[in-house]
Design an enzyme around this catalytic site. Structure first.
Site, PDB file in Angstrom:
ATOM      1  N   TRP A 138      19.855  63.589  79.916  1.00 21.22           N
ATOM      2  CA  TRP A 138      19.574  63.504  81.406  1.00 21.22           C
ATOM      3  C   TRP A 138      18.047  63.566  81.577  1.00 21.22           C
ATOM      4  O   TRP A 138      17.233  64.514  81.158  1.00 21.22           O
ATOM      5  CB  TRP A 138      20.248  64.097  82.151  1.00 21.22           C
ATOM      6  CG  TRP A 138      20.172  64.166  83.394  1.00 21.22           C
ATOM      7  CD1 TRP A 138      19.971  63.023  84.210  1.00 21.22           C
ATOM      8  CD2 TRP A 138      19.992  65.212  84.456  1.00 21.22           C
ATOM      9  NE1 TRP A 138      20.001  63.461  85.747  1.00 21.22           N
ATOM     10  CE2 TRP A 138      19.806  64.861  85.929  1.00 21.22           C
ATOM     11  CE3 TRP A 138      19.799  66.863  84.397  1.00 21.22           C
ATOM     12  CZ2 TRP A 138      19.784  65.384  87.145  1.00 21.22           C
ATOM     13  CZ3 TRP A 138      19.759  67.556  85.675  1.00 21.22           C
ATOM     14  CH2 TRP A 138      19.567  66.829  86.904  1.00 21.22           C
ATOM     15  N   ASP A 219      25.341  72.486  79.369  1.00 19.86           N
ATOM     16  CA  ASP A 219      25.072  71.616  80.990  1.00 19.86           C
ATOM     17  C   ASP A 219      26.527  70.710  81.190  1.00 19.86           C
ATOM     18  O   ASP A 219      27.002  70.016  80.292  1.00 19.86           O
ATOM     19  CB  ASP A 219      24.025  70.614  80.867  1.00 19.86           C
ATOM     20  CG  ASP A 219      24.010  69.832  82.137  1.00 19.86           C
ATOM     21  OD1 ASP A 219      24.821  70.078  83.147  1.00 19.86           O
ATOM     22  OD2 ASP A 219      23.168  69.257  82.299  1.00 19.86           O
ATOM     23  N   LYS A 255      30.204  65.864  90.841  1.00 22.59           N
ATOM     24  CA  LYS A 255      31.095  64.890  90.322  1.00 22.59           C
ATOM     25  C   LYS A 255      32.608  65.212  90.495  1.00 22.59           C
ATOM     26  O   LYS A 255      33.399  64.299  91.067  1.00 22.59           O
ATOM     27  CB  LYS A 255      30.922  64.412  88.938  1.00 22.59           C
ATOM     28  CG  LYS A 255      29.399  64.490  88.388  1.00 22.59           C
ATOM     29  CD  LYS A 255      28.474  63.407  88.927  1.00 22.59           C
ATOM     30  CE  LYS A 255      26.903  63.758  88.977  1.00 22.59           C
ATOM     31  NZ  LYS A 255      26.095  62.752  88.367  1.00 22.59           N
TER      32      LYS A 255
HETATM   33  N1  PGU Z   1      23.429  67.385  84.307  1.00 23.31           N
HETATM   34  C1  PGU Z   1      23.651  66.063  84.058  1.00 23.31           C
HETATM   35  C2  PGU Z   1      24.028  65.908  82.444  1.00 23.31           C
HETATM   36  C3  PGU Z   1      23.686  65.225  85.053  1.00 23.31           C
HETATM   37  O1  PGU Z   1      24.051  63.873  84.397  1.00 23.31           O
HETATM   38  C4  PGU Z   1      23.343  65.525  86.204  1.00 23.31           C
HETATM   39  C5  PGU Z   1      23.190  64.351  87.639  1.00 23.31           C
HETATM   40  C6  PGU Z   1      23.043  66.788  86.456  1.00 23.31           C
HETATM   41  C7  PGU Z   1      23.040  67.819  85.547  1.00 23.31           C
HETATM   42  C8  PGU Z   1      22.733  67.543  87.919  1.00 23.31           C
HETATM   43  O2  PGU Z   1      23.645  67.275  88.784  1.00 23.31           O
HETATM   44  P1  PGU Z   1      23.685  67.959  90.229  1.00 23.31           P
HETATM   45  O3  PGU Z   1      23.810  67.039  91.457  1.00 23.31           O
HETATM   46  O4  PGU Z   1      22.351  68.771  90.221  1.00 23.31           O
HETATM   47  O5  PGU Z   1      24.733  69.028  90.359  1.00 23.31           O
HETATM   48  N2  PGU Z   1      23.187  63.068  86.997  1.00 23.31           N
HETATM   49  C9  PGU Z   1      23.620  61.901  87.779  1.00 23.31           C
HETATM   50  C10 PGU Z   1      23.187  62.090  89.538  1.00 23.31           C
HETATM   51  C11 PGU Z   1      21.809  61.669  89.610  1.00 23.31           C
HETATM   52  C12 PGU Z   1      20.769  62.364  89.251  1.00 23.31           C
HETATM   53  O6  PGU Z   1      19.882  61.969  88.413  1.00 23.31           O
HETATM   54  O7  PGU Z   1      20.518  63.696  89.775  1.00 23.31           O
HETATM   55  C13 PGU Z   1      22.952  60.739  87.140  1.00 23.31           C
HETATM   56  O8  PGU Z   1      22.854  59.703  87.671  1.00 23.31           O
HETATM   57  O9  PGU Z   1      22.270  60.929  86.159  1.00 23.31           O
END
Ligand code: PGU
Length: 409
Positions: A138, A219, A255
């Site tokens: 990510w 994570d 999510k």
């Molecule tokens: N860890 C991972 C692996 C994730 O994919 C995401 C969110 C988070 C943590 C953080 O999520 P929180 O909203 O802080 O609980 N990834 C999504 C959402 C958009 C973003 O980049 O924040 C994504 O589309 O990759």
């Protein structure tokens, strides 16, 4: 007359948009009616609409109807019932680590805030300042841990030729990491690849990590989204906790409860003794207090209401399973549509990968082409959010992918 050169900020450079959230910014500016946002990992219904879970609405109603609810500050560590429920959810209701009071859990600002607080705690109190993150991962991970004060390195994870796990590379890189190094692991539904180790591979990873005294930091942003089962998706974390060793877990309810904007999550640190856990918690408070003082109440109250009411909890597991199942059915539909069109290439990875995303293998040029010609928005690494698709929009995506691979091979 004020001139722009008068500003103390006149030299400031314009920053680029975020690689993921910026996709939504670009999408919102597009007036084409066929436009499709497959960038951000956010669930949509078959009608393409954001979803507020029924259990969330019920929990909110209960909260509103409760006249004794107040808005006093929460403790620095957050809502106690939320913290207990979150730990049980990820480690299991009968987890010995919880029963032995070896776990400290603090409510944080969703997954991101939990990672950040955990990272800063490690930078202050842990002897090894290097964290290994998977390549790819990510996009926010390297920034979060760098600003927390850690030094970030990568380990091999994904093999583009097999579109699967580079297990040999992973073991080699973690095997060569300095003893004590921190290792970031995606608990399930790896973002962006959708490729997870098998449970046997997790066991080998666990043995390597423990034998080198590396420190695992999970994570967990997608518990329930990979398989549709909360317990199945927590297995890798529970494997590590079961050996009695130490481990960090950042949990997000963005999510799996659809609480994106509520910013509700938790950081849990499993320690070897309850005495260590209570000292660790005392130091976590010193990290949190000058950062945002204490966390917000509403989202944590919703989660806590659902986790601590067996009817709501059971209904939640069904709603979660329905979301996961709809995503899985988007995978088969997209694969079938590409097959029917005779789109060149092997696309079976679409159904092999799991979680919210498919890592298509499309390159940045092909992605730019699909955005320009088909108004399909996605991250430039070729990741698409399967949760943003519906039966109605799959043909449009398949047309765009077909055109991209046949005109720009
Ligand atoms: N860890 C991972 C692996 C994730 O994919 C995401 C969110 C988070 C943590 C953080 O999520 P929180 O909203 O802080 O609980 N990834 C999504 C959402 C958009 C973003 O980049 O924040 C994504 O589309 O990759």
């Amino acid at each position: 007359m004020a001139h722009h050169s008068d500003s103390v900020f006149s030299q400031i450079a314009k920053a680029p948009e975020d690689p993921i959230l910026g996709v939504t910014v670009a999408f919102n500016k597009d007036s084409d009616t066929s436009k499709l946002n497959l960038g951000v990992g956010a669930y949509r219904t078959e009608e393409g609409k954001p979803l507020v879970l029924n259990v969330v609405k019920q929990a909110e109603q209960k909260l509103v109807n409760n006249p004794s609810r107040i808005k006093e500050y929460l403790p620095i560590v957050g809502l106690a019932d939320f913290n207990k429920g979150s730990a049980k959810l990820i480690f299991g209701a009968d987890s010995p680590a919880i029963q032995e009071n070896r776990v400290t859990t603090v409510q944080c600002l969703s997954g991101t805030g939990s990672l950040r607080v955990g990272g800063e705690f490690l930078a202050r109190h842990y002897h090894e300042k290097t964290i290994y993150i998977p390549n790819p991962t990510w996009g926010n991970h390297p920034k979060i841990f760098t600003f927390a004060g850690l030094s970030v390195k990568t380990y091999r994870y994904y093999d583009p030729t097999t579109r699967g796990l580079d297990f040999k590379g992973l073991l080699e890189d973690l095997g060569n990491a300095p003893s004590g190094a921190i290792v970031l692991l995606h608990a399930c539904a790896h973002n962006p690849t959708g490729v997870d180790p098998t449970i046997q591979q997790w066991e080998e990873i666990r043995q390597l990590i423990r034998s080198k005294a590396l420190l695992p930091f999970f994570d967990s942003a997608y518990q329930g989204f990979a398989s549709g089962s909360l317990d199945a998706d927590a297995k890798p974390v529970r494997l590590f906790v079961a050996d009695g060793g130490e481990c960090f877990t950042a949990q997000s309810f963005a999510k799996n409860m659809g609480l994106y904007a509520e910013r509700v999550g938790a950081l849990s640190i499993v320690c070897k003794t309850s005495d260590v856990a209570s000292r660790v918690e005392s130091q976590l408070k010193l990290v949190i207090r000058p950062m945002y003082s204490s966390p917000p109440l509403h989202g944590a109250s919703i989660v806590s209401t659902i986790l601590n009411d067996s009817d709501l909890y059971n209904e939640w597991t069904l709603e979660l399973k329905a979301m996961a199942d709809r995503i899985i059915s988007m995978r088969t539909q997209l694969l079938e549509t590409l097959k029917a069109k005779g789109t060149p290439g092997d696309w079976t990875h679409i159904i092999k990968q799991i979680g919210m995303f498919t890592f298509t293998g499309l390159n940045a040029e092909q992605v730019a082409f699909m955005t320009k010609e088909y108004h399909i928005y996605m991250t430039s690494d070729g990741r698409i959010s399967m949760a943003g698709l519906s039966s109605k929009t799959i043909p449009h995506l398949a047309d765009a992918m077909h055109a991209a691979v046949t005109t720009m091979a």
